[in-house]
Design an enzyme around this catalytic site. Structure first.
Site, PDB file in Angstrom:
ATOM      1  N   ASP A 161       1.023  -0.955  -0.088  1.00  0.00           N
ATOM      2  CA  ASP A 161      -0.015   0.089  -0.165  1.00  0.00           C
ATOM      3  C   ASP A 161       0.863   1.259  -0.090  1.00  0.00           C
ATOM      4  OD1 ASP A 161      -2.439   1.696   0.499  1.00  0.00           O
ATOM      5  OD2 ASP A 161      -1.678   1.746   2.287  1.00  0.00           O
TER       6      ASP A 161
ATOM      7  N   ASP B  57       0.214   5.252   1.078  1.00  0.00           N
ATOM      8  CA  ASP B  57       0.124   6.059   2.521  1.00  0.00           C
ATOM      9  C   ASP B  57      -0.179   5.329   3.646  1.00  0.00           C
ATOM     10  OD1 ASP B  57       0.372   8.976   1.523  1.00  0.00           O
ATOM     11  OD2 ASP B  57      -1.390   8.461   0.184  1.00  0.00           O
TER      12      ASP B  57
END
Length: 216
Positions: free
Chosen positions: A10, A12
Site C-alpha cells: 500500500d 500512504d
C-alpha cells in the site's frame, strides 16, 4: 525460488507518510477558493480518496470540477515530496534488501498514480509497478487491485506478500489470495485469517517476510 517472490505495498501509511503534505495541500486549495479546511475536515476524509476531498470543495461552492481540484491537490503534494520522499522508518532498509535479493515490488493503492509515481521514482529498481485508483474498475476492498499488481509483476498471488495498514486494503489482499503483513495505521485492523500483525514498520525485514508461511 524463496517465498515471497514479490511484495506488494500500500502507499500512504505503509510506504510513506504524506498526511502532513495532504493537509497543507487542502488548506492551500481552500484558501485559493476562499474557503477553509479544518482538522474536522481532515478527520472526515481520512482513509477516503482524493476525489472525496475535492468533492467537498465543489459542494462548498468551488467553481472547478472534482477532477480539476484533485489535480491541484496532487500537484501541491508532489511539489512538497519531490526529492525528499517521506518514507516511513524501516522502509528504505527493506527496499534495499528487496533490491539486493532481486525481489520485485509494486505499489497498490487507491491514491493517484501521479503521487505514487513520485514514491516509485525514489526506488526505481524495486518499486517497478503501480496499480492505482485509475487502473481498476473496483478499488479496495475488492481484490482487483492486488490481483492486478501480481499480474503486472508476473507472480501468482499466492507467491506474493502484501503490506497494508488499513482494513479495506487488508481485505483486498486477503481476497486476492495473499498473506498480509499489517503495520500500525490510523485505525485498528481486526484480527482474521491470513493476517500477520507487527508492532512497527521496522519489524518488516526480508528475513521476516521469508519466515512467513505461504497460503496453500
Amino acid at each position: 525460488m524463496t517465498y515471497p517472490l514479490a511484495v506488494l505495498f500500500d502507499h500512504d501509511g505503509t510506504l510513506v507518510n504524506t498526511e502532513p503534505q495532504w493537509a497543507v495541500a487542502k488548506r492551500a486549495v481552500a484558501e485559493h477558493y476562499g474557503q477553509t479546511w479544518t482538522v474536522a475536515d481532515d478527520h472526515a476524509t481520512l482513509g477516503g480518496t482524493v476525489q472525496d476531498a475535492a468533492r467537498r470543495f465543489v459542494d462548498r461552492g468551488a467553481p472547478d470540477s472534482v477532477d480539476e481540484i484533485t489535480q491541484q491537490l496532487a500537484r501541491h503534494v508532489i511539489d512538497e515530496v519531490a526529492g525528499d520522499v517521506p518514507f516511513l522508518p524501516g522502509i528504505p532498509a527493506l527496499l534495499g534488501e528487496l533490491r539486493a535479493a532481486g525481489v520485485p515490488a509494486a505499489i497498490v493503492t487507491n491514491a493517484l498514480t501521479s503521487v505514487a509515481r513520485t514514491t516509485a521514482d525514489a526506488a526505481p529498481d524495486v518499486l517497478t509497478r503501480i496499480v492505482s485508483h485509475d487502473d481498476v474498475i473496483h478499488p479496495k476492498p475488492d481484490p482487483e487491485p492486488y490481483l492486478r499488481g501480481a499480474e503486472l509483476l508476473g507472480v501468482a498471488p499466492a507467491d506474493c506478500v502484501a503490506v497494508e495498514d488499513s482494513e479495506p486494503g487488508v481485505r483486498s489482499a486477503v481476497a486476492a489470495g495473499m498473506i498480509v503483513v499489517v503495520v500500525p495505521g490510523d485505525k485498528p485492523v481486526p484480527d482474521g485469517p491470513h493476517r500477520v500483525f507487527v508492532d512497527s514498520h521496522e519489524d518488516v525485514t526480508l528475513d521476516f517476510l521469508r519466515s512467513l508461511t505461504p497460503r496453500s
